[in-house]
Design an enzyme around this catalytic site. Structure first.
Site: not given
Ligand SMILES: NC(=O)c1ccc[n+]([C@@H]2O[C@H](COP(=O)([O-])OP(=O)(O)OC[C@H]3O[C@@H](n4cnc5c(N)ncnc54)[C@H](OP(=O)(O)O)[C@@H]3O)[C@@H](O)[C@H]2O)c1
Length: 321
Positions: A66, A212-214, A217
């Site tokens: 990252y 990416s639990p959400l 987004g």
């Molecule tokens: N191991 C792996 O291969 C891998 C791959 C991907 C991710 N990850 C990890 O998983 C974590 C989470 O994944 P992710 O960031 O892809 O997906 P996510 O948690 O599903 O989505 C995060 C995005 O959702 C939006 N969001 C979150 N909370 C919100 C709320 N309360 N209201 C409105 N919008 C909200 C934001 O979008 P906006 O920024 O557009 O506002 C944020 O950037 C990462 O930070 C990382 O640590 C790991």
């Protein structure tokens, strides 16, 4: 409050809250991450870390890749700014294995420690299964780091059920458990319930960390409510979000119907289901680009969905046999 109770990270003695904070967003603007997230100031990172912590989240997930240390450094500075001591917080990071061999795990650990500025690596994960080295060689290198006191536990990410077993066996040979497998898991992406990953985790006492639990987004419902937001989302995420909007609309409608009874948001219902439906096996690491996101993620731990509501959500999202 029972639902604030911490869980063991796999079979380690490390205790984590059901919700952790993913800080991939802290790499915004750097390298390929500029196509997914805009740049973030250190002040914004500090505020997000502090909000998550004050909301009850006790752990953070970052990675070497990252922003080549940028997210790790932003996290460490955020923890310092919030006055959080090393022993109080759980920090997870990841080693990037692609086009590398296991020897690189030992050669680069000093870089991870440098960027994390004195915060102990409580969980060190192999980010992907693709590597010049076998899982066995990687796990041996990781076990060496545990022996040397440089990391506290070992995890993997995106490993199949078979690869999990190989990693678990190799670590067991060194006297350590495989703590976790971090995989893509959310209400729109339930593959791990069918491909053996979840069953293997349950059988071997390995924690599943849902990334990416959400669904990036989508499961906040904001793109359904305000479609104009898509145009403002960096193009690395836009296409995928747009593609899934129609398919996810019935689910968003159901979450919208369920949320008020818990005084919760759609996102909180989606996260709550994830960390309770399978007992204690699954924890989740939502990402935040705003303080409000971190506050909402933390407040997910203040309630628990009823069995009946979890069932309704299950039935609406269960993939066909
Ligand atoms: N191991 C792996 O291969 C891998 C791959 C991907 C991710 N990850 C990890 O998983 C974590 C989470 O994944 P992710 O960031 O892809 O997906 P996510 O948690 O599903 O989505 C995060 C995005 O959702 C939006 N969001 C979150 N909370 C919100 C709320 N309360 N209201 C409105 N919008 C909200 C934001 O979008 P906006 O920024 O557009 O506002 C944020 O950037 C990462 O930070 C990382 O640590 C790991």
């Amino acid at each position: 409050m029972s639902n604030m109770q911490r869980r063991s990270l796999g079979q380690t003695n490390i205790e984590i809250t059901p919700i952790g904070l993913g800080v991939m967003q802290f790499a915004g603007g750097k390298g390929i991450f500029r196509f997914a997230f805009p740049p973030m100031t250190q002040a914004a990172m500090n505020a997000i870390v502090q909000t998550a912590w004050e909301g009850g989240i006790n752990w953070f997930d970052t990675a070497e890749t990252y922003g080549k240390g940028w997210s790790e450094q932003g996290l460490a500075r955020g923890l310092q700014a919030a006055g959080i001591d090393d022993g109080e917080v759980v920090v997870a990071t990841k080693w990037w294995p692609v086009l590398r061999t296991a020897g690189n795990i030992r050669r680069t650990i000093a870089d991870r420690q440098h960027f994390l500025a004195g915060y102990t690596i409580d969980l060190y994960q192999v980010h992907q299964p693709f590597s010049f080295s076998s899982p066995e060689a990687e796990m041996n290198a990781m076990a060496d780091l545990v022996d040397a006191g440089k990391i506290r536990s070992v995890g993997v990410s995106n490993f199949s059920a078979r690869q999990m077993r190989r990693a678990q066996r190799a670590l067991a040979g060194r006297g350590y458990p495989l703590a976790s497998n971090q995989v893509h898991y959310n209400l729109l992406h339930r593959g791990i319930e069918r491909n053996g990953i979840l069953d293997t985790a349950k059988e071997l006492g390995i924690t599943i960390i849902a990334w990416s639990p959400l669904s990036s987004g989508l499961l906040t419902g904001k793109f359904h409510q305000t479609p104009e937001l898509l145009a403002r989302t960096p193009r690395g995420r836009r296409l995928n979000l747009r593609r899934q909007i129609e398919r996810s609309r019935p689910l968003i409608d159901l979450l919208t119907e369920i949320a008020p009874a818990y005084d919760a948001t759609i996102a909180q219902v989606a996260l709550n289901w994830l960390v309770h439906f399978h007992g204690d096996v699954v924890v989740a690491i939502p990402g935040a680009s705003k303080v409000q996101h971190a506050a909402e993620a933390a407040a997910t731990m203040r309630f628990q969905l009823s069995a009946a509501d979890m069932q309704r959500i299950d039935e609406a999202t269960r993939p066909p046999m």
